[in-house]
Scaffold this motif. Structure first.
Motif, PDB file in Angstrom:
ATOM      1  N   ASP A 177       0.820  -1.223   0.000  1.00  0.00           N
ATOM      2  CA  ASP A 177       0.000   0.000   0.000  1.00  0.00           C
ATOM      3  C   ASP A 177       0.851   1.269   0.000  1.00  0.00           C
ATOM      4  OD1 ASP A 177       0.984  -0.187   2.573  1.00  0.00           O
ATOM      5  OD2 ASP A 177      -0.955  -0.623   3.489  1.00  0.00           O
ATOM      6  N   HIS A 178       2.138   1.116  -0.320  1.00  0.00           N
ATOM      7  CA  HIS A 178       3.080   2.226  -0.530  1.00  0.00           C
ATOM      8  C   HIS A 178       3.556   2.885   0.765  1.00  0.00           C
ATOM      9  CE1 HIS A 178       2.035   1.744  -4.731  1.00  0.00           C
ATOM     10  NE2 HIS A 178       0.769   1.892  -4.409  1.00  0.00           N
ATOM     11  N   GLY A 179       3.187   2.310   1.915  1.00  0.00           N
ATOM     12  CA  GLY A 179       3.802   2.719   3.157  1.00  0.00           C
ATOM     13  C   GLY A 179       5.024   1.859   3.433  1.00  0.00           C
ATOM     14  N   PHE A 180       5.554   1.923   4.656  1.00  0.00           N
ATOM     15  CA  PHE A 180       6.781   1.214   4.996  1.00  0.00           C
ATOM     16  C   PHE A 180       6.607   0.471   6.313  1.00  0.00           C
ATOM     17  CE2 PHE A 180       7.898   4.671   2.255  1.00  0.00           C
ATOM     18  CZ  PHE A 180       8.877   4.154   1.418  1.00  0.00           C
ATOM     19  N   VAL A 181       7.486  -0.497   6.542  1.00  0.00           N
ATOM     20  CA  VAL A 181       7.504  -1.255   7.779  1.00  0.00           C
ATOM     21  C   VAL A 181       8.947  -1.470   8.202  1.00  0.00           C
ATOM     22  CG1 VAL A 181       7.450  -3.468   6.539  1.00  0.00           C
ATOM     23  CG2 VAL A 181       6.686  -3.379   8.923  1.00  0.00           C
ATOM     24  N   ALA A 182       9.175  -1.493   9.509  1.00  0.00           N
ATOM     25  CA  ALA A 182      10.526  -1.673  10.046  1.00  0.00           C
ATOM     26  C   ALA A 182      10.889  -3.155  10.052  1.00  0.00           C
ATOM     27  CB  ALA A 182      10.614  -1.091  11.453  1.00  0.00           C
TER      28      ALA A 182
ATOM     29  N   PRO B 138       4.954  -5.621  14.003  1.00  0.00           N
ATOM     30  CA  PRO B 138       5.903  -4.789  13.262  1.00  0.00           C
ATOM     31  C   PRO B 138       5.522  -3.315  13.357  1.00  0.00           C
ATOM     32  CG  PRO B 138       5.087  -6.606  11.911  1.00  0.00           C
ATOM     33  CD  PRO B 138       4.233  -6.561  13.127  1.00  0.00           C
ATOM     34  N   MET B 139       6.525  -2.462  13.408  1.00  0.00           N
ATOM     35  CA  MET B 139       6.268  -1.026  13.426  1.00  0.00           C
ATOM     36  C   MET B 139       6.061  -0.513  12.011  1.00  0.00           C
ATOM     37  SD  MET B 139       8.559   0.824  16.333  1.00  0.00           S
ATOM     38  CE  MET B 139      10.131   0.306  15.653  1.00  0.00           C
ATOM     39  N   LEU B 140       4.959   0.156  11.782  1.00  0.00           N
ATOM     40  CA  LEU B 140       4.656   0.746  10.491  1.00  0.00           C
ATOM     41  C   LEU B 140       5.126   2.201  10.473  1.00  0.00           C
ATOM     42  CD1 LEU B 140       1.051  -0.662   9.958  1.00  0.00           C
ATOM     43  CD2 LEU B 140       3.256  -1.746   9.463  1.00  0.00           C
ATOM     44  N   SER B 141       5.332   2.721   9.274  1.00  0.00           N
ATOM     45  CA  SER B 141       5.831   4.090   9.143  1.00  0.00           C
ATOM     46  C   SER B 141       4.906   5.099   9.811  1.00  0.00           C
ATOM     47  CB  SER B 141       6.029   4.435   7.664  1.00  0.00           C
ATOM     48  OG  SER B 141       4.940   4.009   6.876  1.00  0.00           O
ATOM     49  N   GLU B 142       3.595   4.863   9.721  1.00  0.00           N
ATOM     50  CA  GLU B 142       2.641   5.776  10.348  1.00  0.00           C
ATOM     51  C   GLU B 142       2.830   5.808  11.863  1.00  0.00           C
ATOM     52  OE1 GLU B 142       0.592   3.881   6.709  1.00  0.00           O
ATOM     53  OE2 GLU B 142       1.977   3.268   8.297  1.00  0.00           O
ATOM     54  N   ASP B 143       3.071   4.620  12.465  1.00  0.00           N
ATOM     55  CA  ASP B 143       3.295   4.538  13.913  1.00  0.00           C
ATOM     56  C   ASP B 143       4.577   5.258  14.305  1.00  0.00           C
ATOM     57  OD1 ASP B 143       1.075   2.804  13.870  1.00  0.00           O
ATOM     58  OD2 ASP B 143       2.381   1.054  13.621  1.00  0.00           O
TER      59      ASP B 143
END
Length: 297
Positions: free
Chosen positions: A57-62, A98-103
């Motif tokens: 969905d074009h976001g990111f995850v750590a 997992p940590m998402l970019s939004e978090d």
């Protein structure tokens, strides 16, 4: 009262050298990329690092790996997982989501002025695309003071520079520099570092392995001075103690002392607390109390 160690920095010759928390760890016993450690680091003003992967969905995850299987309870490619998919799996070990970019963007709100989080991008520009860049700009535009972005793909760094010009940037030319130092010598390695620093990515920080820094010094080349002369910071990676409980052995003490003498701006480690304790012990407790210097990246 016993001296407190937070793994933030060491002192040497009136200079502060930050300790960067590799993969968001203060100890090798800590789980990878956990939100409690990020929150604590943001509160203390720590230098930290995590790996970033693009989502469907074009976001990111750590996460570090291209696939989910080794690091999490999930399976398949990270790039095919959405935020909702990732919220239903757990990172191993630790069993945390997992940590998402939004978090992460929310956790950086109100961070200590010296807190600095390195987002190490593991995908290239083709994989991330314009929508991934837009996601970074939308979620992190207000957090640029607490961030530095790095990647092997220099085209990605240039694209981020255009979209978020105030976001600090880092590059890691360690592998080619090692080859050139071995095959062509110190002068060629120095010329290459000049070229990388003055290239279109316009990096603020140069990340170099501590082994490369010592190997270059053995040939009379101070890569850190080269970068400093051009106004760039240097982060040395990744120095881990074999026995964190007991501190440096003789070989580690020699190597770490040589590294410190070259005056890097920070040293990456998975054992920042133990490294600070070991340095304090090695120096007899003098000049080693953790404190953060101004303007370091």
């Amino acid at each position: 009262m016993a001296e407190q160690h937070h793994g933030l920095a060491i002192r040497a010759a009136d200079r502060t050298i930050r300790l960067k928390w590799h993969r968001l760890r203060r100890s090798l016993a800590d789980p990878l990329f956990s939100s409690p450690i990020l929150r604590r680091g943001a509160e203390l003003g720590a230098s930290m690092e995590l790996d970033f992967r693009i989502r469907r969905d074009h976001g990111f995850v750590a996460l570090h790996d291209e696939t989910l299987a080794r690091e999490t309870t999930g399976s398949g490619l990270v790039s095919l997982a959405t935020a909702d998919d990732l919220r239903h799996i757990r990172v191993l070990p630790g069993n945390h989501p997992p940590m998402l970019s939004e978090d992460i963007a929310e956790m950086l709100a109100g961070a200590h002025p010296q807190a600095l989080l390195q987002l190490d991008m593991k995908d290239n520009l083709d994989a991330i695309g314009p929508r991934g860049i837009d996601h970074l700009r939308y979620h992190f535009a207000d957090a640029t003071a607490s961030l530095i972005i790095s990647a092997r793909d220099l085209d990605l760094i240039v694209a981020v520079k255009k979209s978020l010009p105030d976001l600090r940037r880092g590059i890691d030319p360690t592998s080619p520099l090692l080859r050139i130092l071995k095959d062509e010598g110190a002068a060629a390695a120095e010329a290459m570092l000049h070229q990388d620093i003055l290239g279109p990515s316009e990096p603020d920080t140069i990340y170099l392995s501590w082994e490369l820094l010592l190997a270059a010094a053995d040939q009379g080349l101070d890569l850190i001075s080269v970068a400093h002369d051009l106004g760039r910071a240097v982060g040395a990676w990744t120095f881990n103690l074999a026995d964190p409980q007991n501190g440096f052995d003789a070989a580690e003490a020699k190597d770490f002392s040589r590294l410190v003498s070259l005056q890097p701006d920070q040293i990456t480690t998975d054992e920042p607390d133990a490294t600070e304790r070991a340095w304090t012990k090695l120096c007899g407790g003098a000049e080693t109390q953790s404190k953060i210097g101004s303007g370091m990246t």
